[in-house]
Write a protein that holds these residues in place. Structure first.
Motif, mmCIF file in Angstrom:
data_model
loop_
_atom_site.group_PDB
_atom_site.id
_atom_site.type_symbol
_atom_site.label_atom_id
_atom_site.label_comp_id
_atom_site.label_asym_id
_atom_site.label_seq_id
_atom_site.Cartn_x
_atom_site.Cartn_y
_atom_site.Cartn_z
ATOM 1 N N ARG A 95 0.849 -1.204 0.000
ATOM 2 C CA ARG A 95 0.000 0.000 0.000
ATOM 3 C C ARG A 95 0.882 1.250 0.000
ATOM 4 O O ARG A 95 1.198 1.817 1.048
ATOM 5 N N ILE A 96 1.281 1.664 -1.186
ATOM 6 C CA ILE A 96 2.097 2.864 -1.335
ATOM 7 C C ILE A 96 1.394 3.811 -2.300
ATOM 8 O O ILE A 96 0.592 3.389 -3.141
ATOM 9 N N ARG A 97 1.683 5.087 -2.180
ATOM 10 C CA ARG A 97 1.098 6.067 -3.087
ATOM 11 C C ARG A 97 1.680 5.924 -4.484
ATOM 12 O O ARG A 97 2.873 5.700 -4.650
ATOM 13 N N GLY A 98 0.815 6.116 -5.462
ATOM 14 C CA GLY A 98 1.257 6.096 -6.848
ATOM 15 C C GLY A 98 1.705 4.730 -7.339
ATOM 16 O O GLY A 98 2.519 4.645 -8.252
ATOM 17 N N ARG A 99 1.191 3.646 -6.742
ATOM 18 C CA ARG A 99 1.661 2.324 -7.142
ATOM 19 C C ARG A 99 1.245 1.969 -8.568
ATOM 20 O O ARG A 99 1.943 1.207 -9.231
#
Length: 290
Positions: A95-99
């Motif tokens: 769950r990371i931003r911009g994946r």
């Protein structure tokens, strides 16, 4: 079985069987047959050679050089690309931003045509204006003749291959990771298992079917490289980057010795069959399909 049902079954299989025979079995048998003859000279019929082409191959120094290069090439690219692909898949699955953008960035090299990739990296490796030598110069280091130095030509090809294939293999690992049962990880976390323990004891065993699939494809790709060699090195310098399939191409279309090329092809096919059997024999006991 009812005869009519049996007939229907064979009719449904017929298109696949015809394609398999036309593009796999018949060409393979034809290649084996051609490897037993000398090339036709002056319009005469080809002379039966028996195993002479194979004896000539055993005395061919270029063949052994290309085979050695290919084995080192596979050893350098396959494990590295697979490890990098798994690492990227684990990262973009978190769950990371911009994946979504990151997944696209990793997969982009795979979508590029092989000739385009070779020309891009030809610019990177250029001795005078290449990106890599410019970076070395920025840090006060002298430039390297990446494709013209026998010590660097093959590693340069390996680096380009890893860059191109890691994103492709990442897609398979990412798809497999998204099918894993999260309840297993939750139960392991309750028992106090750490991240490394869960990865080693849960993730890797559950990914073994995908790992076997990726491994087979990666090894096949390692033995069928032609396009990049044709653009970058043409097997040089002094056969330092020559690979087996490119040497077959050279004999067939450069030296016009299709019979010797057929001999090399038979040997390469036998090697790939043995490698596939070894892979399935070693990994089969470690694979869990359910």
């Amino acid at each position: 079985m009812n005869p009519l049902n049996r007939l229907n079954a064979w009719l449904m299989l017929l298109p696949a069987l015809v394609m398999l025979l036309a593009f796999t079995h018949i060409p393979a048998l034809s290649t084996l047959w051609h490897s037993l003859f000398f090339p036709a000279r002056g319009g005469e019929s080809p002379e039966f050679a028996g195993l002479d082409n194979y004896r000539m191959m055993l005395d061919d120094e270029v063949f052994w050089q290309a085979l050695s290069n290919n084995l080192w090439y596979a050893l350098g690219t396959v494990p590295t690309a697979m490890a990098l692909a798994l690492s990227m898949a684990l990262w973009v699955n978190s769950r990371i931003r911009g994946r979504s953008a990151l997944r696209l960035a990793y997969f982009t090299p795979t979508m590029l045509p092989m000739i385009a990739v070779a020309n891009i990296w030809l610019f990177f490796y250029s001795p005078e204006i290449g990106l890599f030598n410019k970076l070395l110069g920025f840090f006060g280091q002298s430039g390297i003749n990446w494709l013209g130095d026998p010590d660097w030509a093959l590693p340069s090809l390996m680096l380009m291959t890893i860059w191109k294939e890691a994103g492709f293999f990442m897609i398979f690992y990412l798809a497999a990771l998204q099918t894993l049962n999260r309840d297993i990880y939750a139960a392991a976390a309750v028992e106090g298992a750490g991240h490394w323990y869960r990865f080693r004891r849960l993730t890797l065993p559950l990914l073994m079917p995908t790992t076997l699939f990726v491994l087979v494809n990666a090894l096949l790709n390692a033995f069928k490289l032609v396009d990049h060699l044709f653009i970058l090195t043409k097997g040089g310098p002094n056969n330092a980057s020559n690979l087996l399939l490119y040497y077959i191409y050279e004999n067939a279309f450069g030296f016009f010795d299709s019979n010797y090329a057929a001999t090399l092809t038979v040997v390469m096919l036998l090697m790939l069959i043995l490698l596939a059997l070894l892979q399935f024999g070693v990994f089969e006991r470690r694979i869990h399909y359910r």
